[in-house]
Motif scaffolding. Structure first.
Motif, PDB file in Angstrom:
ATOM      1  N   LEU A  14       0.646  -1.300  -0.068  1.00  0.00           N
ATOM      2  CA  LEU A  14       0.091  -0.040  -0.089  1.00  0.00           C
ATOM      3  C   LEU A  14       1.004   1.167   0.008  1.00  0.00           C
ATOM      4  CD1 LEU A  14      -2.806  -0.892   2.420  1.00  0.00           C
ATOM      5  CD2 LEU A  14      -3.196   0.138   0.057  1.00  0.00           C
ATOM      6  N   LEU A  17       1.026   5.130   0.947  1.00  0.00           N
ATOM      7  CA  LEU A  17      -0.160   5.313   2.075  1.00  0.00           C
ATOM      8  C   LEU A  17       0.406   5.063   3.254  1.00  0.00           C
ATOM      9  CD1 LEU A  17      -3.261   4.089   0.332  1.00  0.00           C
ATOM     10  CD2 LEU A  17      -2.501   6.529   0.448  1.00  0.00           C
ATOM     11  N   PRO A 222      -3.787  -0.962  -2.965  1.00  0.00           N
ATOM     12  CA  PRO A 222      -4.446   0.396  -3.407  1.00  0.00           C
ATOM     13  C   PRO A 222      -5.693   0.297  -4.009  1.00  0.00           C
ATOM     14  CG  PRO A 222      -1.998   0.522  -3.991  1.00  0.00           C
ATOM     15  CD  PRO A 222      -2.298  -0.795  -3.500  1.00  0.00           C
ATOM     16  N   VAL A 226      -9.260   1.332  -1.911  1.00  0.00           N
ATOM     17  CA  VAL A 226     -10.349   2.100  -2.621  1.00  0.00           C
ATOM     18  C   VAL A 226     -11.579   1.413  -2.549  1.00  0.00           C
ATOM     19  CG1 VAL A 226     -11.008   3.463  -4.448  1.00  0.00           C
ATOM     20  CG2 VAL A 226      -8.828   3.723  -3.889  1.00  0.00           C
ATOM     21  N   SER A 284     -13.639   7.499  -5.128  1.00  0.00           N
ATOM     22  CA  SER A 284     -12.202   7.941  -4.556  1.00  0.00           C
ATOM     23  C   SER A 284     -12.219   7.886  -3.090  1.00  0.00           C
ATOM     24  CB  SER A 284     -11.668   8.959  -5.484  1.00  0.00           C
ATOM     25  OG  SER A 284     -11.441   8.730  -6.518  1.00  0.00           O
ATOM     26  N   SER A 301      -9.185   6.725  -7.077  1.00  0.00           N
ATOM     27  CA  SER A 301      -7.977   7.147  -6.571  1.00  0.00           C
ATOM     28  C   SER A 301      -7.936   7.631  -5.309  1.00  0.00           C
ATOM     29  CB  SER A 301      -7.606   8.427  -7.541  1.00  0.00           C
ATOM     30  OG  SER A 301      -7.298   7.981  -8.863  1.00  0.00           O
ATOM     31  N   VAL A 302      -6.724   7.628  -4.422  1.00  0.00           N
ATOM     32  CA  VAL A 302      -6.599   8.085  -3.213  1.00  0.00           C
ATOM     33  C   VAL A 302      -5.712   9.308  -3.353  1.00  0.00           C
ATOM     34  CG1 VAL A 302      -5.801   7.250  -1.059  1.00  0.00           C
ATOM     35  CG2 VAL A 302      -6.571   5.686  -2.367  1.00  0.00           C
ATOM     36  N   SER A 304      -3.764  11.490  -0.622  1.00  0.00           N
ATOM     37  CA  SER A 304      -3.521  11.415   0.779  1.00  0.00           C
ATOM     38  C   SER A 304      -3.410  12.915   1.482  1.00  0.00           C
ATOM     39  CB  SER A 304      -2.010  10.784   1.227  1.00  0.00           C
ATOM     40  OG  SER A 304      -1.878   9.501   0.608  1.00  0.00           O
ATOM     41  N   VAL A 319      -2.367   6.929  -6.974  1.00  0.00           N
ATOM     42  CA  VAL A 319      -2.420   7.319  -5.225  1.00  0.00           C
ATOM     43  C   VAL A 319      -1.278   8.304  -5.156  1.00  0.00           C
ATOM     44  CG1 VAL A 319      -1.339   6.109  -3.046  1.00  0.00           C
ATOM     45  CG2 VAL A 319      -2.618   4.753  -4.690  1.00  0.00           C
ATOM     46  N   ARG A 337       1.782   5.771  -8.837  1.00  0.00           N
ATOM     47  CA  ARG A 337       1.756   6.158  -7.351  1.00  0.00           C
ATOM     48  C   ARG A 337       3.057   7.430  -7.211  1.00  0.00           C
ATOM     49  NH1 ARG A 337       1.692   0.719  -3.764  1.00  0.00           N
ATOM     50  NH2 ARG A 337       0.661  -0.669  -5.462  1.00  0.00           N
TER      51      ARG A 337
END
Length: 355
Positions: A14, A17, A222, A226, A284, A301-302, A304, A319, A337
């Motif tokens: 991950l 993250l 990831p 999600v 997301s 998507s992520v 942060s 990500v 990423r």
């Protein structure tokens, strides 16, 4: 009933993250992932949980204290990783139950809606040493394959194999009889999957399989992370820990979603996060203080903490680490990423890991 919660992994799949936050503490549908597990454990009759920690161990007690979601919490850390069996044995020193009592073992990266009381009931009725939650999947070759006989007794425990004999896999939730835990060697690296379970089966001990095909997800990647957050927000899996009603989106306090923005598909919008007019965010996870500018598109998507997406940028399956910045006009797709603090300048960059 007491439980042991395995939360010692580093969550390398991950990254980025998990560089600053252990996987089980990642915000998922508005709260740390473990909050959903604690709430479900309490609903199943668990009143005391021992956290088996290792990576960034101090963050777990800081997050939950000594009681959360109606459950008393105790923390036991490993100096060196001991494997799944070693971690369970190490944490067992903090249990208070007798040798014949059931102990629930939960993995800190599994999101499951299965009937835990029914699993415990099967365990007790069979007088089992261990009862495993098993779930059928389309591709069992990716997981531990667990065949059972006509009475539900586990006949073998086959780690990932290209020729699975059943579609039933180890779903990562176990009920141990306390004395079966105490039989695991102390202060040694032990795998329950490769050593404990096969040894019990070979010795003739009763190892049962509780088979249920309800909601189950390993959130270790990831994409799965999600999906798990999205499913909780949409109500595909109920959780009393979620800070809001199920729906197309979950917007936490101090977040700001412009009336001219499209935010749906189970998107979670963290505290202080902003989505400007003309932006589109679908399915997301936006963590605290994330920012999506006008005309940008973010899907699956992520973002942060403090990550920013510039005007007109497109992210699909991406990500962004803490404080990462994607400048206007960039297009990122297919598992890209971006590490914390990286800033992509305004450009028409188009990048995909599939290219």
């Amino acid at each position: 009933m007491e439980a042991i919660l395995l939360v010692g992994g580093q969550g390398t799949r991950l990254r980025p993250l998990t560089i600053s936050t252990p996987k089980p503490l990642l915000p998922t549908a508005g709260v740390p992932f473990l909050a959903h597990q604690l709430a479900r454990a309490r609903a199943a009759g668990v009143d005391r949980i021992v956290f088996a920690t290792s990576y960034r161990a101090e963050m777990f007690e800081a997050a939950f204290g000594t009681r959360a979601h109606g459950v008393d919490l105790v923390y036991v850390s490993e100096d060196e990783p001991l494997g799944t069996g070693g971690a369970i044995r190490n944490a067992a020193g903090a249990l208070t139950c007798g040798p014949d009592e059931p102990v629930l073992i939960l993995n800190g990266d599994i999101l499951s809606g299965h009937d835990v009381p029914a699993q415990v009931a099967l365990h007790e009725e069979a007088g089992a040493a261990v009862t495993l939650h098993l779930t059928p999947v389309d591709d069992p070759s990716r997981f531990g394959c667990v065949p059972t006989d006509g009475e539900g007794r586990v006949t073998a425990f086959l780690e990932k194999t290209s020729h699975p004999v059943t579609d039933q896999i180890n779903a990562g939730c176990y009920v141990f009889r306390r004395k079966a835990i105490d039989a695991i060697p102390e202060d040694e690296v032990v795998s329950v999957e490769r050593e404990t379970f096969p040894d019990l089966i070979e010795s003739g001990a009763v190892v049962m399989g509780y088979v249920e095909s309800g909601y189950w997800l390993d959130v270790g990647t990831p994409e799965a992370f999600v999906q798990g957050s999205r499913d909780l927000v949409l109500g595909r899996l109920a959780s009393s820990a979620m800070p809001g009603e199920p729906g197309e989106r979950l917007a936490l306090e101090r977040s700001r979603v412009s009336p001219g923005a499209v935010v749906r598909g189970g998107t979670a919008v963290g505290r202080g996060a902003v989505v400007e007019a003309g932006a589109t965010v679908i399915g997301s996870v936006l963590l605290d203080e994330a920012f999506v500018a006008e005309g940008a598109t973010v899907r699956d998507s992520v973002l942060s903490r403090g990550a920013r997406v510039g005007p007109g940028a497109v992210l699909d399956g991406v990500v962004l680490g803490d404080g990462a910045v994607v400048g206007p006009g960039n297009e990122l797709r297919g598992g890209v990423r971006v590490w914390p603090g990286i800033k992509l300048p305004p450009t028409a960059l188009r990048f995909s890991t599939d290219a």
